[in-house]
Design an enzyme around this catalytic site. Sequence first.
Site, PDB file in Angstrom:
ATOM      1  CD  GLU A 195      -7.415 -41.638  13.800  1.00  0.00           C
ATOM      2  OE1 GLU A 195      -6.203 -41.883  13.710  1.00  0.00           O
ATOM      3  OE2 GLU A 195      -7.921 -41.040  14.767  1.00  0.00           O
ATOM      4  CB  SER A 461     -16.754 -72.991  68.488  1.00  0.00           C
ATOM      5  OG  SER A 461     -15.921 -73.048  69.633  1.00  0.00           O
TER       6      SER A 461
END
Length: 829
Positions: A195, A461
Amino acid sequence: MTAQGPDRPGEDGTETRAAAREAARAAALLARQLGRLAGSAGRSAWRSGTAAARDAAKGAANGARPVFARTADRLRSTAPRTAPAAPVTARVDQPDTQSDPVDDPAARAPRRHRPWVIGLAVVIGLPLVILAGYVFVAFAALPPLGGVAPEANQRALVVEAESGRAFATRGAFQGERLTEKTLPPRLAQAIVAIEDRRFYSHWGIDLRGMARAVWRNATGGGVREGGSTITQQYARLTSLTQEKTLKRKIQEAFLALRLESTLTKPEILVGYLNTAYFGAGAYGADAAARRYFGHGAAGLTLPEAAMLAGLVRAPSQLAPTRNFGGAKERADLVLQAMVETGAISQPEADKARAEKLTLHTPPETPPGTNYFLDAVSGDVKRLTEAAGDVTVRSTLNLDLQSLAEGVLARRLDGEGGKKKVGQGALVAMAPDGAILAMVGGRDYEDSQFNRATQAKRQAGSLFKLFVYLAAYGKGFFPDSVLVDRPTQIGEWEPQNSNNRFRGALPLRSAFALSINTIAAQLGEDVGLPAIIAEARRLGVQSDLPEVPSLALGSADVSLLEMTRAYAGVLGPGMPVEPYLVRTIRGNTPQPLYQRPAPKPGAAMDAQVQSMMLDSLQAVVESGTGKAARVNGLAVGGKTGTSQDYRDAWFVGLTPDMIVGVWVGNDDNTPMNKVTGGDIPARVFHDFVERAQKVLKGRKRPAPSAARAEPVPASAVAPAPAATVAGEVRGVPEVVDTGTLAIRGRKVRLLGVVGEGGALARQLARYLRRREIVCSGDPVSSRCRLDGDDLASLIVTAGGARAAEDAPSDLVEAEDQARAERAGLWQRER
């Protein structure tokens, strides 16, 4: 550590304010000087322009004279010039040495070049003024250091299945904060090498690095490299937003200089590694080490440190859980950078490259489990408030979950369009309430709404369970006879689904055939309060309006609470408490939560329970739920269909689990006459039939080797095709993923519907120079590759579909591929 400016010991912000005032004064002075230059240049340009205008006017006036006059002037201009006569008298108000500025060529000559000088001054000065102003504005809006540091109370969840296998993660990982003493040297060397190689020599801004980045980006045709130092990146992470603007870059540079003046290099490096994002929800190096490798940063090896250092440039793209190959290639570049900086030797780098890296987390969260994970996340927040990352042992059975997703998707894809069914949900629950599988919808990415837990729909039902339980508790029996006839209760007149009446029927048959008029009569006999009480005892928490139609399921309920209620009929106590979390562990040896032993609930009357189970079994044996029958297995259940076919349900019971299924449409539009005995009962059948093999310990199809790297061509020598006792042996050519050719003889794989194109090319690369053995006739053969069934490998990898008459193992393989979105089942993300 994170820089906090004045929060550091011994600082009160005075130095910061003094520096700000000094920079502001310098910027203001520069602006004034440049403004004066621009103003002077502008005034000179105006005067020059005015003089030029006068000259032009004179020229125009001369142009108006007669032609012959102009000709005479030209003749005079070519005549020999003589010195003018001396004046008779000298002017008192003008010295003899001063000449006329208009007539004197020497006076006019310098003014011919002045506009170029003025223009150049404007061109140079105006951008400088604008740039100085922009820098001043950026400096004036400079935020404090550490203003956007990640929240300390964020935590991540690692979720394990019931087997202990970690299969999903949620949230942001924080881990432990590194210090200068605990910072791994290899990690520090790796991050600096890749980096910011001049990190220890620059003063926050690396002009050489910036120039190199500009050059490479200009010659490379795009942004290929950044010029920010580690200090600048740290300033951005802790104090600025991620917007890509010139203002942010200027502020980043100012803050980097400030950091370098207040922190040491090791402090900056440690702060950066504690703050940087490493992908997959991991913030900070220690969190990333735990996320990817299963241990803290202190235990990082050289190849692991290189992989972590390579992630910060593009963490979302290179996260090894998603792109292990890309992360490994980047790690190799980091190792080479460490060699170039002298951190390691070339032999050390070669050894690190050859070392195998193993991830200790799943490659990707299975897509269909997200509904389950949403529910788990809610439970964890409720069960513990402890901070920090936690690991959750859940109740999920990954094999059952994959099976449930595949079965539901197969039915909806196959029949959903024709029958106008857009959505579905499924819950599989153990008798003690453990959620074994949960599918909350057709596609989580399309809709995160969980239809298993959040949707409230009319049960139809399905609600008759509570009516019959209340009736059996009041002295009715399955053999008790009621008459199916026109019935009116107040102004309400219930009708049967076929608008017919069957006359006298025992309650067992009335329940199995789901006769509405008899359920309404029972509801009137036992009373609505008794029905509501039964529903509450079994765990229904939704609002239940006390109206006669409640007996036929007019109340809105969820699939989970109805599945829970039916589980209460099967279990020894009620209500059954559904749960998804067994234990929660943090960073301490003692668990943060452990599910206590369940307290025995109120036992259902044994006779009532026996009668209800008998009635539920009748539904599957001879009633509306025949499609749910599973050979060799005792099954009971109940269908449910709401008005106008808007909802269809089936909840079934086996000795091992309770399974609830719902299908319908999110906008509540009617389906094409779909009842609970149709798609829901068939989904139940498909799921339970195959789940028995899972519960008995039979291994599910392994992920296909067709998705792995092919064996090198030199590893397998081609063998001549030969037919021995009905077998065909040889190296195949791929016609499509269901059809092969061995030396001109076509072989079709049994139960496979082949695909061409890219999938066929992938299979061809995988089978290159590899021998297979096929048996059977050419129309339907089963082929083996290294002892594995080739058709199963192909279908599991999503390389082909299972035919309608395919063997059950291929159907299971397709269900797994659907659930995992492999191959042709992939969806756009």
